[in-house]
Design an enzyme around this catalytic site. Structure first.
Site, PDB file in Angstrom:
ATOM      1  N   PRO A 368       1.001  -1.290  -0.165  1.00  0.00           N
ATOM      2  CA  PRO A 368       0.108   0.016   0.075  1.00  0.00           C
ATOM      3  C   PRO A 368       0.749   1.083  -0.049  1.00  0.00           C
ATOM      4  CG  PRO A 368      -0.521  -1.544   1.731  1.00  0.00           C
ATOM      5  CD  PRO A 368       0.506  -2.116   1.076  1.00  0.00           C
ATOM      6  N   PRO A 369       0.373   2.313  -0.417  1.00  0.00           N
ATOM      7  CA  PRO A 369       1.173   3.468  -0.196  1.00  0.00           C
ATOM      8  C   PRO A 369       1.504   3.919   1.017  1.00  0.00           C
ATOM      9  CG  PRO A 369      -1.164   3.903  -1.260  1.00  0.00           C
ATOM     10  CD  PRO A 369      -1.081   2.614  -0.611  1.00  0.00           C
ATOM     11  N   GLY A 370       2.994   4.443   1.141  1.00  0.00           N
ATOM     12  CA  GLY A 370       3.389   4.879   2.491  1.00  0.00           C
ATOM     13  C   GLY A 370       4.076   3.927   3.357  1.00  0.00           C
ATOM     14  N   VAL A 371       4.302   2.751   2.825  1.00  0.00           N
ATOM     15  CA  VAL A 371       4.821   1.733   3.608  1.00  0.00           C
ATOM     16  C   VAL A 371       6.364   1.573   3.442  1.00  0.00           C
ATOM     17  CG1 VAL A 371       2.800   0.152   3.592  1.00  0.00           C
ATOM     18  CG2 VAL A 371       4.427  -0.070   1.747  1.00  0.00           C
ATOM     19  N   GLY A 372       6.955   2.294   2.606  1.00  0.00           N
ATOM     20  CA  GLY A 372       8.481   2.630   2.431  1.00  0.00           C
ATOM     21  C   GLY A 372       8.704   1.871   1.515  1.00  0.00           C
ATOM     22  N   SER A 700     -14.533 -12.858  -0.849  1.00  0.00           N
ATOM     23  CA  SER A 700     -14.040 -13.413   0.496  1.00  0.00           C
ATOM     24  C   SER A 700     -15.267 -13.396   1.582  1.00  0.00           C
ATOM     25  CB  SER A 700     -12.705 -12.832   1.218  1.00  0.00           C
ATOM     26  OG  SER A 700     -12.841 -11.418   1.352  1.00  0.00           O
ATOM     27  N   LYS A 743      -6.559  -8.659   7.983  1.00  0.00           N
ATOM     28  CA  LYS A 743      -7.869  -9.088   8.543  1.00  0.00           C
ATOM     29  C   LYS A 743      -7.779  -9.332  10.002  1.00  0.00           C
ATOM     30  CE  LYS A 743      -9.699 -10.567   4.012  1.00  0.00           C
ATOM     31  NZ  LYS A 743     -10.234 -11.321   3.174  1.00  0.00           N
TER      32      LYS A 743
END
Length: 811
Positions: A368-372, A700, A743
């Site tokens: 995801p965005p912003g995880v480095g 799911s 989850k």
């Protein structure tokens, strides 16, 4: 053609006396006729023909007035100027098409006293504007000045023939000179009409002087521009001739390389240490450049090509830092967590220690965005001691952006890959291809297809850019790509990369990142020191849970920056006065959870708490989002109506199909599940997934919707502390899902104690951190019947067992 009349003074006075007081009007389009001038007029309008015939029937005098708007076909009294010229028709010529050509002789200025509309057209009563002029020194000076300006005007203006000056110099009468100049100036009707509106000769001369001055200034500027253009063309032609002569002399002397620029370029080609085939190509282009004229467009194209082929690195490289401990230290300094990618990099370093060179190191960080992802690639470059170049692929839709344009196109240049290699200056940089999942395609090609060659270790040693048109070795480059979602990457491209998933940060990870990296960085940027401010752990938790909802830490950093600004404001107000520090010492600012709400306002997000009590038709599911996991409430109600299934909550097609599959399973297995077989007769089943404004899709939630329908149909309340996830089939089997880590974290954060997951996902539990599983009972289920046993405690006695037992893993 205009020409001056030649009549004596007494004859002119007799002519003035013969003019009647009432005259027909002839409106003129785009022309002003002055006194003493003979002018041809083409008459075509019926009203104008009647006016001409009226004048011919009497004494041939007619009033000529210019139209204010030439578009008007039948002008009225308000559509013509009320100052004009009384003229005498001296010749007529009737044309075959019904038109009439007349020759008029301007007699005198006149002003309209009264105008009337008659059957034969407009008629006017006029005042004749004529007075004898007595010459004096002032008038003589005005005439001389006007004459000199007019002579200059004729010389400057290309559209006025010089012959007009002959007639002008033979004219002595002041009024004749005045009107002669006015008629030969190329100006609009409005400008010329101003001269007729004046009755005093001095005022008229002043008006003409103003017009001539303005026109002469403009014409001088035009002449200067023409002169400069002509001089530039002549200079370019002269330069071209001289260069051609030099070129011929050089050919005769055999010293073709005497140009310093060419000698410098040849030396650069020699020092570039290109491969043999590339060197031959460069020398071939160099020889072609020597024989091409410098001003030729081909010369600039060849020179640009040679500059590029010389500037691209062919042999220069950086030495890798292969100390595993050093690399590990750098990676740990820059990033918290991210164990998998760090381990992969350390493995790569270890192999390089043994073989010194390894091809095929193409990594893809997905998360995801912003995880480095991007910052991790930068850290890898820093740890290895390699130069880093970054290419943003987001929105790229042209294949030529990767491969370059062929030299046949104007303004062509190499693609992003070769440009980045030039920027790096070495043959072994770390090349970061950012947002590889955001490329698109159109009629210009598919850039992802062009990347197949770049990212294939078996092919990129002979990468061919359309502009360079020679093979370039990219095998020593360490490629790192990033993407937000895996399914956005074309499958052939995925096959060429080693994909490393970077999951969203957990709450304790974010807290540790904020403490180690974000807070020290923001304190430094805002001029604060650790001794001035203390942000407690509860404050960080408050920011994470109440003001951010993301998988990464970008918003967390923004909120911490906002807190630092507020603290800086308070610090300055208490510590400074009029720009000078107070002598009193104060304790450090302590920012706790209560201060956070004061600084940042009301929390933007809340943790969606599970229902405290068990409810019929309401079951909790688990969902994966791009910013982490979340719980998903599924509500089902049954009412009288048509036998149909209604789905609301902005569901996608896959989720709708899952709901239909769940209902079909319950209907086909109603007896085995203890339901009335005809439960759907005369009933409408409504399934709703809040929140309605958020789009939802994916398979799911199938088991969750099946359980919610079962609860509503049977009337049994479902446990509120149980959540589940899993795709279902028409046979009631529960299939594996993705995003298990996120989850389970969402279940933990929302007070869920038991989580039902597909049995096939049990193998994934070993990779999930213990902190995520803490306090959760993870139950694997193979089919829907297994879920009934755990969600409805009373169901275990009623549902027939299939001969296996579900295993509960208590963490």
């Amino acid at each position: 053609m205009r020409q001056e009349t030649s009549t004596g003074g007494s004859q002119y006075q007799d002519q003035l006396d013969a003019i009647p007081t009432r005259l027909p009007v002839l409106p003129l389009r785009d022309v002003v006729v002055f006194p003493y001038m003979i002018f041809p007029v083409l008459v075509g309008r019926q009203s104008s023909l009647r006016a001409v015939n009226e004048a011919l029937d009497h004494d041939k005098f007619i009033f000529l007035a210019a139209q204010k708007n030439s578009v008007i076909e039948e002008p009225g009294s308000e559509d013509i100027y009320h100052e004009g010229t009384i003229a005498k028709i001296i010749q007529i010529l009737k044309l075959p098409n019904g038109l009439m050509k007349i020759l008029v002789d301007g007699v005198v200025q006149a002003s309209v006293k009264r105008i009337s509309l008659r059957e034969k057209g407009l008629e006017v009563d006029v005042d004749i504007n004529f007075e004898r002029v007595a010459m004096d020194s002032e008038l003589d000076a005005l005439l001389r000045h006007t004459s000199s300006l007019f002579v200059e005007y004729v010389h400057l203006c290309r559209n006025v023939p010089s012959e007009v000056l002959v007639a002008f110099e033979n004219t002595k009468d002041p009024q004749r000179k005045l009107f002669y100049i006015a008629s030969n100036i190329l100006q609009s009707v409005d400008v010329k009409q101003k001269i007729l509106q004046l009755t005093n000769i001095r005022e008229q001369l002043h008006e003409i002087i103003k017009v001539l001055n303005s026109e002469n200034d403009v014409l001088k500027i035009e002449k200067e521009i023409d002169t400069k253009v002509h001089d530039n063309i002549a200079k370019s032609q002269r330069k071209f001739l001289i260069q051609e002569q030099i070129h011929i002399l050089q050919d005769e002397l055999g010293d073709e390389e005497s140009s310093p620029d060419l000698m410098k370029l040849k030396e650069a080609i020699k020092n570039a240490k290109m491969p043999n085939d590339v060197g031959e190509k460069a020398n071939e282009e160099f020889n072609k450049l020597k024989k091409t004229p410098p001003l030729s467009p081909e010369s600039a194209v060849i020179r640009g090509y040679l500059d590029w082929i010389v500037d691209v690195p062919w042999h220069k490289k950086t030495n890798d830092n292969l100390d595993v401990e050093h690399v590990k230290k750098i990676l740990d300094e820059d990033h918290f967590g991210l164990e998998k990618p760090k381990e992969r990099i350390l493995e790569h370093i270890a192999v390089l220690n043994l073989v010194r060179e390894m091809k095929g190191q193409i990594l893809c960080f997905v998360g995801p965005p912003g995880v480095g992802k991007t910052s991790l690639a930068k850290s890898i470059g820093r740890a290895l001691g390699r130069k880093l170049v970054r290419i943003s692929l987001g929105g790229m839709r042209d294949e030529a952006e990767i491969r370059g344009h062929r030299r046949t196109y104007i303004g062509s240049m190499p693609g992003k890959i070769i440009q980045s290699m030039k920027r790096a200056g070495v043959i072994n940089p770390v090349m970061l291809l950012d947002e590889v999942d955001k490329m698109s395609m159109d009629f210009r090609g598919d850039p992802s297809a062009a990347l197949l060659e770049v990212l294939d270790p078996e092919q990129n040693s002979v990468f061919n850019d359309h502009y360079l048109d020679v093979d370039y070795d990219l095998s020593r480059v360490m490629f790192i790509t990033t993407a937000n979602v895996r399914y956005g990457i074309p499958l052939p491209l995925q096959d060429r990369m080693e994909i490393i998933e970077l999951p969203g940060y957990l709450q304790h990870d974010k807290k540790e990142i904020a403490r180690r990296h974000i807070i020290p960085k923001q304190l430094k940027q805002h001029g604060l020191q650790k001794k001035n401010i203390e942000i407690t752990g509860s404050a960080i938790d408050k920011i994470i849970t109440g003001y951010t909802r993301e998988a990464g830490v970008r918003n967390l950093e923004r909120e911490v920056a906002s807190v630092c600004r507020k603290v800086a404001k308070d610090f300055v107000s208490t510590k400074r006065k009029n720009g000078l520090r107070k002598k009193t010492k104060t304790k450090p600012f302590v920012v706790n959870a209560q201060k956070i709400e004061e600084y940042l306002g009301i929390p933007k997000f809340r943790i969606r708490a599970r229902p405290e009590t068990s409810r019929v038709g309401s079951v909790t599911g688990l969902a994966w989002t791009s910013v982490g996991g979340d719980i998903l409430n599924v509500d089902v109600t049954i009412m009288k109506g048509q036998e149909k299934l209604t789905l609301t909550g902005q569901l996608g097609n896959v989720m709708k199909e899952s709901a239909q599959a769940a209902l079909s399973y319950l209907r086909s297995n109603a007896g085995k599940l203890g339901l009335v077989p005809s439960f759907y007769k005369g009933k409408e089943i409504h399934v709703h997934l809040p929140e309605g404004s958020i789009p939802k899709d994916g398979p799911s939630a199938g088991v969750t919707m099946a359980m919610a329908m079962y609860s509503a149909i049977s009337g049994k309340p479902a446990r509120s502390d149980v959540a589940m996830t899993g795709e279902i089939t028409l046979r009631g089997e529960v299939l594996n899902i993705g995003g298990l880590n996120e989850k389970l974290l969402a279940a933990q954060q929302n007070g869920i104690t038991t989580v039902l997951i597909p049995h096939e996902n049990m193998k994934d539990l070993s990779e999930i951190p213990e902190k995520v599983k803490e306090g959760l009972a993870v139950v694997p289920i193979k089919n829907i019947e297994d879920a009934l046993c755990h969600l409805f405690l009373s169901s275990t006695r009623k549902v027939k067992n299939r001969g296996h037992h579900s295993h509960v893993q208590h963490i």
